[in-house]
Design an enzyme around this catalytic site. Sequence first.
Site, PDB file in Angstrom:
ATOM      1  N   SER A 130       5.462 -14.456  34.424  1.00 30.49           N
ATOM      2  CA  SER A 130       5.931 -14.968  35.709  1.00 30.49           C
ATOM      3  C   SER A 130       5.485 -14.054  36.839  1.00 30.49           C
ATOM      4  O   SER A 130       5.324 -12.839  36.651  1.00 30.49           O
ATOM      5  CB  SER A 130       7.464 -15.002  35.658  1.00 30.49           C
ATOM      6  OG  SER A 130       7.993 -15.151  36.952  1.00 30.49           O
ATOM      7  N   TYR A 154      15.902 -10.436  33.953  1.00 32.66           N
ATOM      8  CA  TYR A 154      14.925 -11.465  33.561  1.00 32.66           C
ATOM      9  C   TYR A 154      13.498 -10.960  33.787  1.00 32.66           C
ATOM     10  O   TYR A 154      12.657 -11.007  32.883  1.00 32.66           O
ATOM     11  CB  TYR A 154      15.161 -12.761  34.357  1.00 32.66           C
ATOM     12  CG  TYR A 154      14.036 -13.756  34.220  1.00 32.66           C
ATOM     13  CD1 TYR A 154      13.789 -14.404  33.016  1.00 32.66           C
ATOM     14  CD2 TYR A 154      13.186 -14.039  35.301  1.00 32.66           C
ATOM     15  CE1 TYR A 154      12.736 -15.302  32.882  1.00 32.66           C
ATOM     16  CE2 TYR A 154      12.136 -14.934  35.177  1.00 32.66           C
ATOM     17  CZ  TYR A 154      11.913 -15.569  33.974  1.00 32.66           C
ATOM     18  OH  TYR A 154      10.872 -16.453  33.840  1.00 32.66           O
ATOM     19  N   LYS A 158      10.146  -9.988  31.122  1.00 30.12           N
ATOM     20  CA  LYS A 158       8.741 -10.451  31.181  1.00 30.12           C
ATOM     21  C   LYS A 158       7.808  -9.248  31.189  1.00 30.12           C
ATOM     22  O   LYS A 158       6.752  -9.263  30.549  1.00 30.12           O
ATOM     23  CB  LYS A 158       8.525 -11.339  32.411  1.00 30.12           C
ATOM     24  CG  LYS A 158       9.243 -12.675  32.341  1.00 30.12           C
ATOM     25  CD  LYS A 158       8.739 -13.536  31.177  1.00 30.12           C
ATOM     26  CE  LYS A 158       9.506 -14.830  31.043  1.00 30.12           C
ATOM     27  NZ  LYS A 158       9.190 -15.572  29.819  1.00 30.12           N
TER      28      LYS A 158
HETATM   29  P1  NAD Z   1      13.083 -24.356  30.000  1.00 32.45           P
HETATM   30  O1  NAD Z   1      14.424 -23.717  29.918  1.00 32.45           O
HETATM   31  O2  NAD Z   1      12.976 -25.756  30.491  1.00 32.45           O
HETATM   32  O3  NAD Z   1      12.351 -24.274  28.574  1.00 32.45           O
HETATM   33  C1  NAD Z   1      12.630 -23.276  27.631  1.00 32.45           C
HETATM   34  C2  NAD Z   1      12.906 -23.969  26.303  1.00 32.45           C
HETATM   35  O4  NAD Z   1      13.167 -22.975  25.318  1.00 32.45           O
HETATM   36  C3  NAD Z   1      14.111 -24.896  26.343  1.00 32.45           C
HETATM   37  O5  NAD Z   1      13.743 -26.149  25.794  1.00 32.45           O
HETATM   38  C4  NAD Z   1      15.155 -24.194  25.454  1.00 32.45           C
HETATM   39  O6  NAD Z   1      15.979 -25.109  24.778  1.00 32.45           O
HETATM   40  C5  NAD Z   1      14.273 -23.386  24.521  1.00 32.45           C
HETATM   41  N1  NAD Z   1      14.897 -22.158  24.000  1.00 32.45           N
HETATM   42  C6  NAD Z   1      15.604 -21.228  24.699  1.00 32.45           C
HETATM   43  N2  NAD Z   1      16.024 -20.241  23.864  1.00 32.45           N
HETATM   44  C7  NAD Z   1      15.543 -20.551  22.631  1.00 32.45           C
HETATM   45  C8  NAD Z   1      15.636 -19.932  21.365  1.00 32.45           C
HETATM   46  N3  NAD Z   1      16.315 -18.787  21.205  1.00 32.45           N
HETATM   47  N4  NAD Z   1      15.030 -20.515  20.310  1.00 32.45           N
HETATM   48  C9  NAD Z   1      14.366 -21.679  20.464  1.00 32.45           C
HETATM   49  N5  NAD Z   1      14.247 -22.331  21.642  1.00 32.45           N
HETATM   50  C10 NAD Z   1      14.834 -21.770  22.706  1.00 32.45           C
HETATM   51  O7  NAD Z   1      12.168 -23.375  30.880  1.00 32.45           O
HETATM   52  P2  NAD Z   1      10.729 -23.593  31.506  1.00 32.45           P
HETATM   53  O8  NAD Z   1      10.883 -23.673  32.980  1.00 32.45           O
HETATM   54  O9  NAD Z   1      10.008 -24.669  30.784  1.00 32.45           O
HETATM   55  O10 NAD Z   1      10.089 -22.164  31.197  1.00 32.45           O
HETATM   56  C11 NAD Z   1       9.268 -21.946  30.066  1.00 32.45           C
HETATM   57  C12 NAD Z   1       8.803 -20.507  30.083  1.00 32.45           C
HETATM   58  O11 NAD Z   1       8.128 -20.240  31.311  1.00 32.45           O
HETATM   59  C13 NAD Z   1       9.916 -19.463  29.986  1.00 32.45           C
HETATM   60  O12 NAD Z   1       9.461 -18.400  29.191  1.00 32.45           O
HETATM   61  C14 NAD Z   1      10.110 -19.024  31.428  1.00 32.45           C
HETATM   62  O13 NAD Z   1      10.612 -17.710  31.495  1.00 32.45           O
HETATM   63  C15 NAD Z   1       8.682 -19.091  31.947  1.00 32.45           C
HETATM   64  N6  NAD Z   1       8.583 -19.261  33.408  1.00 32.45           N
HETATM   65  C16 NAD Z   1       9.201 -20.311  34.015  1.00 32.45           C
HETATM   66  C17 NAD Z   1       9.123 -20.452  35.407  1.00 32.45           C
HETATM   67  C18 NAD Z   1       9.816 -21.585  36.119  1.00 32.45           C
HETATM   68  O14 NAD Z   1      10.022 -21.476  37.339  1.00 32.45           O
HETATM   69  N7  NAD Z   1      10.183 -22.677  35.452  1.00 32.45           N
HETATM   70  C19 NAD Z   1       8.399 -19.528  36.167  1.00 32.45           C
HETATM   71  C20 NAD Z   1       7.758 -18.484  35.510  1.00 32.45           C
HETATM   72  C21 NAD Z   1       7.856 -18.363  34.125  1.00 32.45           C
HETATM   73  N1  UFG Z   2      15.483 -21.671  48.509  1.00 38.25           N
HETATM   74  C1  UFG Z   2      16.287 -22.176  49.511  1.00 38.25           C
HETATM   75  N2  UFG Z   2      17.361 -22.933  49.139  1.00 38.25           N
HETATM   76  C2  UFG Z   2      17.646 -23.235  47.832  1.00 38.25           C
HETATM   77  C3  UFG Z   2      16.808 -22.707  46.818  1.00 38.25           C
HETATM   78  C4  UFG Z   2      15.739 -21.917  47.196  1.00 38.25           C
HETATM   79  O1  UFG Z   2      16.052 -21.933  50.690  1.00 38.25           O
HETATM   80  O2  UFG Z   2      18.641 -23.922  47.560  1.00 38.25           O
HETATM   81  C5  UFG Z   2      14.297 -20.882  48.892  1.00 38.25           C
HETATM   82  C6  UFG Z   2      14.274 -19.465  48.346  1.00 38.25           C
HETATM   83  O3  UFG Z   2      14.939 -18.602  49.221  1.00 38.25           O
HETATM   84  C7  UFG Z   2      12.759 -19.197  48.238  1.00 38.25           C
HETATM   85  C8  UFG Z   2      12.177 -20.579  47.927  1.00 38.25           C
HETATM   86  O4  UFG Z   2      13.160 -21.521  48.334  1.00 38.25           O
HETATM   87  O5  UFG Z   2      12.266 -18.785  49.490  1.00 38.25           O
HETATM   88  C9  UFG Z   2      11.876 -20.785  46.461  1.00 38.25           C
HETATM   89  O6  UFG Z   2      13.045 -20.472  45.696  1.00 38.25           O
HETATM   90  P1  UFG Z   2      13.183 -20.840  44.149  1.00 38.25           P
HETATM   91  O7  UFG Z   2      14.557 -20.438  43.733  1.00 38.25           O
HETATM   92  O8  UFG Z   2      12.775 -22.253  43.936  1.00 38.25           O
HETATM   93  O9  UFG Z   2      12.065 -19.956  43.461  1.00 38.25           O
HETATM   94  P2  UFG Z   2      11.897 -18.366  43.410  1.00 38.25           P
HETATM   95  O10 UFG Z   2      10.514 -18.080  43.898  1.00 38.25           O
HETATM   96  O11 UFG Z   2      12.990 -17.654  44.066  1.00 38.25           O
HETATM   97  O12 UFG Z   2      12.005 -18.078  41.853  1.00 38.25           O
HETATM   98  C10 UFG Z   2      11.206 -18.794  40.924  1.00 38.25           C
HETATM   99  C11 UFG Z   2      11.858 -18.675  39.548  1.00 38.25           C
HETATM  100  C12 UFG Z   2      11.814 -17.219  39.082  1.00 38.25           C
HETATM  101  C13 UFG Z   2      10.402 -16.738  39.119  1.00 38.25           C
HETATM  102  C14 UFG Z   2       9.826 -16.898  40.521  1.00 38.25           C
HETATM  103  C15 UFG Z   2       8.379 -16.463  40.609  1.00 38.25           C
HETATM  104  O13 UFG Z   2      13.201 -19.101  39.611  1.00 38.25           O
HETATM  105  O14 UFG Z   2      12.250 -17.161  37.758  1.00 38.25           O
HETATM  106  O15 UFG Z   2       9.909 -18.284  40.896  1.00 38.25           O
HETATM  107  O16 UFG Z   2       7.602 -17.217  39.750  1.00 38.25           O
HETATM  108  F1  UFG Z   2      10.400 -15.425  38.806  1.00 38.25           F
END
Ligand code: NAD
Ligand code: UFG
Length: 341
Positions: A130, A154, A158
């Site tokens: 991330s 978190y 990573k």
């Molecule tokens: P998500 O929660 O939708 O998907 C994660 C999946 O993993 C879920 O289906 C959950 O049921 C499963 N899971 C959790 N713990 C588990 C375990 N112990 N064993 C088996 N399955 C398990 O999340 P996502 O948004 O699809 O994110 C996927 C990956 O990408 C994660 O590693 C997250 O940290 C990373 N990531 C996500 C974002 C974002 O904004 N969505 C940004 C950067 C990185």
């Molecule tokens: N924001 C608002 N109102 C809301 C939610 C968010 O103004 O209700 C703003 C935040 O302040 C930020 C932007 O919208 O400026 C994006 O916020 P998000 O919460 O959607 O995303 P972040 O960038 O804060 O965080 C996300 C994931 C993290 C990841 C990060 C970088 O939640 O896990 O992107 O990839 F680390």
Amino acid sequence: MVYRVPKRILLTGGAGYIGSHTYVALRQAGHDVVILDNFSNARRSVVARLEQITGAPVPVVEGDIRDNALLDRVFTDHRIDAVVHFAALKAVGESMAKPLDYFDVNIGGLTTLLRAMDRAGCRRIVFSSSATVYGVPDETPTPETAPFRAMNPYGQTKILGEEMLAWLAQSNPDWAIGVLRYFNPAGAHRSGLIGEDPADIPNNLMPFVAKVALGELDRIAVFGDDYDTPDGTGVRDYIHVEDLARGHVLSLGRLFETGQGHCVNLGTGRGYSVLEVIAAYKRACNRDLPHHITDRRPGDVPIYVASADKAAEVLGFRTEKGLDEMCASSWNWVSNIGETA
Ligand code: NAD
Ligand code: UFG
């Protein structure tokens, strides 16, 4: 170039938001894919939806990445060539309250998985990292060479995960590891059948805006308008989840093609402010989206924008979809889901 030889891929967390879209992209690229998920943050109905999209049964193993015996069975039964590892806990706020859960699943789970892979002789993995590993970056757009800065447990998981993988690759050249640092995934599959579906009030901007558009929440709180950005609100590099999914296909192809690892940002290289996202969503849903300015959210970063050059160079990855398509696909998904979930 996309590697054309079909492989057997294990998707941990494959029922989740990014995993389910990647399942579709990998199947379309001709690979056999098995999902391992404990459904702690996914609905079981996702599986039927994936079957509807791909027109074929979806192999799913329900279980936990921390379960050694189960992993051994999966690697033996399915003769897996590579893993794409999505399964993790991902809520920043929750990680501050329950850090041990995050270390247990994100670090303990990763270690258990890597050990099982090693036992099975499967040493190709793509890891979901991330932009959060950069903390508050000094440089925007942020290159992969920017230093690690943990802002919360978190983000620390990573960083630790990436570091573990780097040492592992150094210990044995058979390992080929792709580290993908996602910026802000948004949007949904074009079919409207899969997308982001948070169980509680969403923390992230796009799903929150979607719930206001649906009338399930009253108004959007914009967290601060006094940042050093063009309109004062936070700027992020939103990337369409279908583009992101394609990045995984390219990453796997590169691992198989070269036997070498890589670490790249996946973003568009362009940032949008909170107010720009709200305006784009308004165009997509054609509804009023009430919002008001509140205090900054503690721990928020003013700007996250990826340097997208390395992903283009190493993987040939370029995004194809912009903010309007992210909002339109999100709206298509959330306006469908109420009827069919
Ligand atoms: P998500 O929660 O939708 O998907 C994660 C999946 O993993 C879920 O289906 C959950 O049921 C499963 N899971 C959790 N713990 C588990 C375990 N112990 N064993 C088996 N399955 C398990 O999340 P996502 O948004 O699809 O994110 C996927 C990956 O990408 C994660 O590693 C997250 O940290 C990373 N990531 C996500 C974002 C974002 O904004 N969505 C940004 C950067 C990185
Ligand atoms: N924001 C608002 N109102 C809301 C939610 C968010 O103004 O209700 C703003 C935040 O302040 C930020 C932007 O919208 O400026 C994006 O916020 P998000 O919460 O959607 O995303 P972040 O960038 O804060 O965080 C996300 C994931 C993290 C990841 C990060 C970088 O939640 O896990 O992107 O990839 F680390």
